[in-house]
Design a protein around this motif. Structure first.
Motif, PDB file in Angstrom:
ATOM      1  N   HIS A 158       0.826  -1.212   0.000  1.00 34.16           N
ATOM      2  CA  HIS A 158       0.000   0.000   0.000  1.00 34.16           C
ATOM      3  C   HIS A 158       0.858   1.259   0.000  1.00 34.16           C
TER       4      HIS A 158
ATOM      5  N   LEU B 228      -5.428   2.930   4.356  1.00 34.72           N
ATOM      6  CA  LEU B 228      -5.305   1.476   4.412  1.00 34.72           C
ATOM      7  C   LEU B 228      -6.193   1.013   5.557  1.00 34.72           C
TER       8      LEU B 228
ATOM      9  N   THR C 236      -7.137   1.154   0.258  1.00 36.89           N
ATOM     10  CA  THR C 236      -6.818  -0.275   0.193  1.00 36.89           C
ATOM     11  C   THR C 236      -7.489  -0.973   1.365  1.00 36.89           C
TER      12      THR C 236
END
Length: 459
Positions: free
Chosen positions: A178, A188, A232
């Motif tokens: 990420h 994230l 993500t």
């Protein structure tokens, strides 16, 4: 240019107009052979490919397109009745599949993602992730291989499965994918799949509206919504998801949209999915314990982290790194690890992997001495789980003999623990330890462990 390959003229007309309205340059082919010829003349940004066509079937067209251009994103367009074929196409390297009838916005979003993947340059960040991973995990050949795998996928939007034992460093790899990728400036979001109650999966994933159920006193955003705009999602131990959770996850990955529990508004998603598992999902998918269609959705790319015992060349590096970090946190001066103590660390099998090594070195960092010794580490490694050497070393015994006895004790415990786990089968015990059967028997003999009556010879 987006290439449409479909023998249905009405379907081509519909897709062409939808994509043209979204700003795409579209070229059509009514058969697989024509599509291949067009793709060879002018490289498309993406291909929309029907599976059932006269002449060259869609599966064969896909294979030839992949040979022509391995990086070409091919989107399978399929009816609900041929989804199994589309899943097979995903195995062959297709980017995605869209089911007929489709929502216009879903088709456009899928093509946009495919074109975006095609246009992503190979970033200098790839070199950055190699440096970050080797700095965090070690310098040996196994980690160099892992870093090369990460470099290949870091700048893409591929879904990634990270496989490895508990404590091996799966989250370290996920975070670096990420942080060094194109979504680094977006969130994230980590989901511990083993901590979600089956009845709360939808709420955890998608959030809920106020009053959606008893106890829903206010609106709550779910994990996917938190990452919806370019972030993500990291699904930690995805194999722990119940089948209902797997179904919800698959639906989300197919639709690229969610609704909060109790809500009516559709929330579009632009997320990358990274998952981790310590389980053999491929085997579970074959036996029905994990959805096969979800497995192939998640495994666009697979990274495998070897256990610490398989890369002893990294143990000294990691031990010194963890010791240095712990001493810095304690505001204490650096200390060293004596060579014999390092030998002991390399001989240990590390059932808890890197996490266990870190904990051992954090305990060692509390030492008042200027050198970490065999005795200090033996206490941490042994605990109640390791038997003492057969004979206690004499007070005046040399350091070499003390280390030798301790290493022998560790090795003996590993051999016998594997034999117990294998229910007395020596061949299976050898496999668990990563050594051949002959070596295993020789080691048992050398260590004087002759009480192997429970261990049957392999047939």
């Amino acid at each position: 240019m987006v290439l449409l390959v479909d023998d249905d003229r009405d379907m081509r007309w519909a897709m062409r107009n939808i994509l043209a309205d979204a700003g795409f340059d579209v070229t059509e082919a009514e058969a697989g052979g024509i599509g291949l010829e067009l793709a060879s003349r002018r490289t498309p940004a993406a291909v929309l490919l029907d599976m059932r066509m006269p002449g060259i079937a869609g599966e064969e067209v896909l294979r030839r397109l992949r040979r022509l251009d391995p990086g070409l994103p091919v989107i399978i367009v399929t009816a609900h009745g041929t989804i199994s074929g589309a899943v097979s196409a995903i195995r062959e390297g297709a980017f995605e599949y869209v089911t007929k009838p489709f929502r216009n916005e879903h088709l456009v979003e899928t093509v946009r993602r495919a074109v975006a993947r095609r246009s992503v340059p190979q970033r200098a960040a790839a070199g950055g992730i190699r440096a970050a991973l080797t700095a965090a995990m070690g310098q040996g050949p196994a980690i160099q291989t892992l870093a090369a795998q990460a470099e290949a996928v870091v700048s893409t939007d591929y879904s990634v499965i990270i496989k490895g034992e508990t404590g091996a460093g799966k989250e370290v790899v996920a975070r670096n994918l990420h942080e060094h990728g194109p979504r680094a400036n977006r969130p994230l979001v980590v989901i511990d799949c083993g901590a979600i109650a089956e009845t709360l999966t939808d709420s955890e994933f998608f959030g809920h509206e106020k009053g959606a159920f008893t106890g829903a006193n206010e609106r709550r955003r779910g994990s996917f919504e938190s990452a919806a705009n370019g972030g993500t999602i990291f699904l930690d131990e995805v194999g722990n998801l119940a089948l209902t959770g797997q179904k919800a996850l698959l639906r989300t990955l197919e639709d690229h949209s969610i609704r909060r529990v109790g809500g009516a508004d559709l929330i579009n998603l632009d997320v990358r999915v990274i998952a981790a598992t310590n389980d053999n999902l491929k085997e579970r998918a074959k036996t029905g314990g994990f959805r096969e269609d979800l497995y192939f959705r998640l495994t666009e790319y697979v990274i495998t982290i070897p256990p610490l015992r398989a890369r002893p060349e990294d143990i000294s590096f990691l031990a010194h790194r963890f010791l240095r970090q712990a001493r810095d946190a304690l505001a204490r001066p650096p200390i060293e690890i004596e060579p014999a103590a390092l030998d002991l660390l390399r001989a240990y099998r590390w059932p808890g992997n890197v996490r266990e090594l870190r904990n051992v070195m954090r305990r060692a960092a509390l030492a008042e001495s200027q050198m970490i010794t065999v005795d200090q580490l033996a206490d941490s490694l042994g605990g109640g789980a390791m038997a003492a050497p057969a004979q206690k070393p004499l007070a005046g015994a040399s350091l070499r003999h003390r280390v030798r006895d301790q290493v022998r004790a560790i090795e003996r415990n590993a051999l016998m623990a594997a034999l117990e786990q294998a229910k007395g089968n020596k061949a299976e015990a050898a496999r668990l330890l990563g050594i051949d059967y002959k070596t295993y028997r020789t080691k048992l003999k050398m260590l004087g462990e002759r009480q192997g009556a429970a261990a049957d010879e392999p047939s």
